[in-house]
Write an enzyme that holds these catalytic residues in place. Structure first.
Site, PDB file in Angstrom:
ATOM      1  N   CYS B 413     -51.013 -24.792  11.374  1.00  0.00           N
ATOM      2  CA  CYS B 413     -52.274 -24.499  12.030  1.00  0.00           C
ATOM      3  C   CYS B 413     -52.505 -23.006  12.236  1.00  0.00           C
ATOM      4  CB  CYS B 413     -52.390 -25.257  13.345  1.00  0.00           C
ATOM      5  SG  CYS B 413     -51.084 -24.871  14.498  1.00  0.00           S
ATOM      6  N   HIS B 457     -50.965 -25.587  19.332  1.00  0.00           N
ATOM      7  CA  HIS B 457     -51.970 -25.579  18.269  1.00  0.00           C
ATOM      8  C   HIS B 457     -52.735 -24.258  18.312  1.00  0.00           C
ATOM      9  CE1 HIS B 457     -54.345 -27.480  15.232  1.00  0.00           C
ATOM     10  NE2 HIS B 457     -55.478 -27.439  15.929  1.00  0.00           N
ATOM     11  N   ASP B 473     -62.070 -26.171  14.034  1.00  0.00           N
ATOM     12  CA  ASP B 473     -60.640 -26.339  13.801  1.00  0.00           C
ATOM     13  C   ASP B 473     -60.402 -26.576  12.319  1.00  0.00           C
ATOM     14  OD1 ASP B 473     -57.995 -26.772  13.806  1.00  0.00           O
ATOM     15  OD2 ASP B 473     -58.006 -28.354  15.334  1.00  0.00           O
TER      16      ASP B 473
END
Lengths: 317, 666
Positions: B413, B457, B473
């Protein structure tokens, strides 16, 4: 040992003691409690002090008990000029043997009746009291053991205190019990007035027990069971006498032991194999009455005697 | 026992045992020579004087010199190991060594007491490191053992058995509970721990930080450690919406992201909350950082915290202890406009580098013009680009962003967030990286979420003129499973921590998980109610008791009042004449007397059983036989000490009902 067996062996002894009590009661009328207390005192190997006004039968009771129990006894009338040697005995020079022969005093007997003990000087009193405690006398560096059983029944007159030497507390403590006789009730009084002269009756009376039997009874006293609950109660009583502040001085450990053995004797006389709180309560006034004095501030003292106050204040655990 | 009397072997063993057990949890944290020295000193003291009494007596000088050498040598060695003599770890090391040395030199009664007090202090020091239930339980056990040692030491006649000593010691501890509760509830609370936990207490804590470079988060994801726990007032929102917002990163050098320096324009965009509020409680583990984590967009703040211009929720003090706080968030909201100068910092790029990315960005800008269209096109490009979401991305050394977007196409991520933010900035859209946590593990036992470090994250936020800051995202595009089902579906099973041998047994796994969830729930309650009993909670609790507008003076007064109350109650209990052990026969007889008392015939306290029975049969002739047999039995059991008849007595008393006879009487 089961319950019934207990009862049987106990009742055999009780029968003997009942004879003693019955025989004594024939002469001392209407005073069975005082007689039983006196007997309990003797079985518990204690010395007895009878305190009352003249003429209620103190000396008669002492004489009767000694006779009924089959014991050899001597009587001394205490006076202010009585000397220790008059009680203990003296060594006299024997010209034939060129030695000193010891002449035993009246103390060498099973029962010594000490009449009006408070009339003698402290010196004489203490000679007697020492013998009472030690069960032996030492004269001319020689220790002589007194016969067994040996006990003193002393009488004292609370009135007419002029010219007397009251026994100090420490010496009163040597007596297991102090009992009072009091006036007889009307029935007993009438019987007394109707009946024969006590002195004659006393001559006629037969011994019911022997010295050996008395010693046996004294030994059997040890078999009376004392439960922890009784010891708790006794300790509570002692603790109250010491901690409550109601008394000038608390009871001594010796007083505690005295209460216990007297209570055992009381239970024994009543054919119980164990001590009950009631037994302690029954003998308590006689055993501690002369050892306990109220503090000056206790309000109960008008109504109750020290021992009665103690009994009422301490719950049975 | 006088002060000079010697301690015997028994005393020394108790002392050594207590000190040894109190310091035991520290052993693993200390340089290995300290526990060894500690044990050696204790063993020597236990064995030597009793094995070689003459040596111990005669060689006093040798022993004294040895003692001095150990002391100075030990202190120097500790200084050598730690480089300082201040701080938590050094303090504990010194205490562990010197406590053993004190036992070693203990000769008198006074020494024994000092050593024991040192031991009690050692017990407390364990809480510098761990405040969990197992630690607390172990320490309680050690307290019981140390106190039993003290009891043993004072029981010179050896009247108590070992079991009785432990019983007495435990009773003492239990009796302290009311005082403990009063102190716990009413002692004025301050934020954070009562005493300052030394600064070095937080080395080795993992968690989200104010900077991010490749590998930062994928490293965090290896850890199962709990970051925080959340319980919601209503239903738990969907996994895909649980973005726990943490540090916001503005500044990049093309590889590493940082929060950047403070800019002059710190204005926050005005927020217009719409939609339903979500209320929840968060209990966060200590991080030694200031960030608190909440869902977007936070509308009510906990005490001693603030919201930054980029919506980071921060505490005024670093989190040095577990902290519990309540939050309200609104999932829908509208943001007002921001100035050009503010937005300018969301466009800054490194002077050079990422040529391919910049080229892609200018292509997109030329083609679409509208920021929203550019954003969609970029996301589309990502989706079709065969990107792989992986914990083990290949090594990217040269130009990390270009290499990732156009060559390797494998990343975690942080790669996606970082690359996508740079792409957006290059395309002229203000963008920033936001780090935090995504999702959470549901604990069905306690119905709360556990957010662990592996939920860490990173994502991107872009500024769109009409909508304000919008969360984008990129990971969700590449690996929708990560967002919708949680991290567990995307990472290797190794970190899910299932005991060996159970992998293929579904039932066992379920039991295992249930067990683990229960344990975690207990820990959570412990954290919330015991460790998390903060000034806020104290205030709430006291308000619920009816004490409004409380300040520290009132709390102190309450504390003293309740403390006095507890002490008075305990003192009354203690100084009341201790009741004799109740004899069962006596207890029965009391029941008998109570029955008669109710029937109007109470026993006088000084009335003996025979006298009482006599009086009863005088007053109530019809009771005579029953009373007599019960009294006989009672006397037989209690004063003849024959307990065989106790059952018979109990039975007789149970069936004795004087009450029934009274109505006939009257």
């Amino acid at each position: 040992m089961n319950m019934t067996e207990d009862m049987n062996s106990a009742s055999a002894q009780a029968a003997k003691l009942k004879n003693v009590i019955d025989a004594t009661s024939k002469i001392i009328l209407g005073k069975s409690t005082a007689i039983k207390l006196a007997l309990a005192c003797i079985i518990a190997k204690g010395h007895l002090l009878i305190e009352d006004t003249p003429g209620v039968g103190k000396t008669t009771l002492a004489h009767t008990l000694a006779k009924v129990l089959g014991l050899q006894y001597q009587r001394i009338q205490f006076t202010s000029d009585l000397l220790p040697a008059d009680i203990l005995g003296v060594s006299v020079y024997n010209r034939d043997t060129s030695k000193f022969d010891f002449h035993q005093g009246p103390i060498f007997s099973n029962v010594l009746l000490a009449d009006e003990i408070n009339r003698a000087t402290p010196r004489t009193q203490s000679a007697l009291l020492e013998a009472m405690a030690e069960h032996q006398v030492t004269i001319d560096n020689e220790t002589r053991t007194l016969p067994d059983p040996f006990f003193v029944i002393a009488t004292q007159n609370p009135l007419n205190q002029i010219g007397t030497f009251p026994l100090p507390e420490s010496q009163l403590d040597r007596f297991l019990m102090r009992i009072e006789l009091g006036y007889p009730d009307s029935t007993a009084e009438r019987e007394l007035l109707n009946g024969k002269d006590r002195k004659e009756l006393l001559e006629e009376i037969e011994a019911v027990l022997s010295a050996a039997e008395l010693i046996q009874l004294q030994k059997e006293l040890e078999q009376v069971h004392v439960a922890d609950a009784i010891l708790d109660y006794l300790q509570d009583l002692l603790e109250f006498s010491r901690a409550s502040g109601d008394y000038l001085h608390g009871l001594s450990p010796r007083a505690g032991i005295a209460v216990l053995s007297a209570a055992k004797a009381w239970a024994y006389i009543h054919a119980h194999q164990h001590v009950l709180p009631e037994d302690i309560q029954a003998i308590l006034p006689s055993v501690i009455g002369h050892r306990l004095q109220f503090n000056y501030e206790v309000s109960d003292k008008e109504v109750l005697k020290p021992a009665e106050h103690l009994i009422q204040q301490v719950p049975i655990p | 026992m006088s002060n000079k009397s010697q301690l015997n072997l028994n005393n020394i063993i108790w002392l050594a045992l207590g000190i040894g057990l109190a310091s035991f949890p520290h052993w693993q944290r200390l340089p290995v020579w300290i526990p060894l020295l500690h044990l050696a000193l204790l063993m020597t003291r236990v064995l030597l004087p009793f094995k070689l009494p003459l040596f111990w007596k005669k060689q006093k000088t040798v022993i004294n010199i040895l003692r001095l050498i150990v002391m100075f040598g030990g202190v120097f060695a500790i200084y050598g190991s730690y480089g300082t003599l201040a701080g938590r770890d050094v303090g504990v090391a010194l205490l562990v060594m010197l406590a053993a040395l004190k036992v070693f030199e203990s000769k008198s009664r006074r020494d024994y007491y000092i050593s024991t007090y040192l031991g009690y202090f050692l017990i407390i020091t364990n809480f510098f490191y761990s405040q969990t239930i197992p630690t607390a339980s172990y320490m309680m056990l050690v307290i019981v053992i140390m106190t039993a040692g003290l009891i043993n030491f004072n029981d010179t006649e050896q009247q108590l058995t070992l079991l009785q000593r432990f019983k007495l010691s435990s009773t003492l501890l239990i009796q302290a509970i009311p005082i403990l509760l009063v102190l716990f509830i009413f002692f004025p609370r301050i934020n954070g721990p009562l005493w300052g936990i030394p600064k070095d207490a937080f080395t080795g804590i993992t968690g989200i930080d104010d900077q991010m470079s490749p590998g930062t988060i994928s490293k965090l994801v290896q850890s199962r450690e709990v970051a925080f726990r959340v319980s919601f007032e209503g239903a738990i929102p969907k996994q895909s919406t649980l973005y726990w917002r943490g540090p916001v990163l503005w500044q990049t050098d093309g590889r590493k992201w940082t929060t950047g320096k403070n800019e002059s324009d710190q204005r926050m965009a005005p927020i217009d909350y719409t939609g339903e509020p979500i209320r929840y409680d968060v209990t966060i583990e200590p991080t030694n950082k200031k960030w608190l984590f909440g869902l977007e967009m936070i509308s009510t703040l906990p005490d001693n915290s603030y919201l930054t211009h980029d919506f980071q929720l921060k505490s005024l003090e670093p989190l040095r202890a577990r902290k519990a706080f309540s939050l309200t968030s609104h999932s829908t909201y509208k943001l007002g406009t921001l100035s050009e100068t503010y937005l300018e910092r969301g466009l800054r790029l490194p002077e050079t580098g990422h040529p391919k990315t910049r080229k892609l960005a200018s292509t997109l800008r030329d083609e679409f013009h509208d920021p929203e269209a550019i954003l969609n096109a970029a996301l589309n490009w990502l989706e079709k680009g065969n990107f792989v979401y992986t914990l083990q991305p290949p090594l990217m050394t040269e130009d990390m962003i270009d290499e990732f977007l156009f060559d390797k196409r494998q990343g975690f991520c942080e790669h996606y967030a970082s690359a996508f933010t740079i792409l957006m900035r290059a395309a002229g859209i203000p963008a920033r990286v936001v780090t935090g946590y995504l999702g959470g593990e549901l604990n069905p036992v306690g119905n709360y979420l556990i957010v662990r470090q592996y939920h860490a994250h990173a994502w991107t936020e872009v500024w769109l003129e009409k909508q304000g800051w919008v969360r984008v995202d990129p990971t969700a595009i590449v690996s929708p499973g990560r967002v919708n089902e949680g991290i567990e579906s995307s990472i290797p099973e190794a970190i899910i921590d299932i005991p060996l041998g159970l992998e293929n047994n579904d039932a066992a796994i379920r039991v295992w998980q249930r067990l683990r969830n229960t344990v975690d729930m207990i820990n959570y309650q412990w954290a919330q109610w015991v460790l998390g009993y903060s000034p806020e909670r104290q205030k709430l609790f006291l308000q619920s008791l009816g004490f409004d507008s409380i300040d520290w003076k009132k709390i102190t007064a309450l504390l003293l009042f309740f403390l006095g109350l507890v002490v008075t109650v305990i003192a009354t209990y203690v100084f009341k004449k201790a009741p004799r052990s109740t004899d069962p026969a006596k207890a029965c007889y009391d029941v008998f007397c109570k029955k008669l008392a109710r029937a109007g015939l109470p026993r006088k306290s000084h009335e003996g059983p025979v006298d009482y029975a006599q009086r009863l049969s005088n007053e109530r002739a019809e009771l005579g036989n029953q009373v007599k047999s019960i009294t006989d039995l009672y006397i037989f059991v209690r004063y003849r000490s024959n307990h065989g008849k106790l059952a018979q007595l109990k039975k007789a008393i149970r069936s004795f009902t004087p009450n029934k006879i009274i109505p006939n009487q009257s």
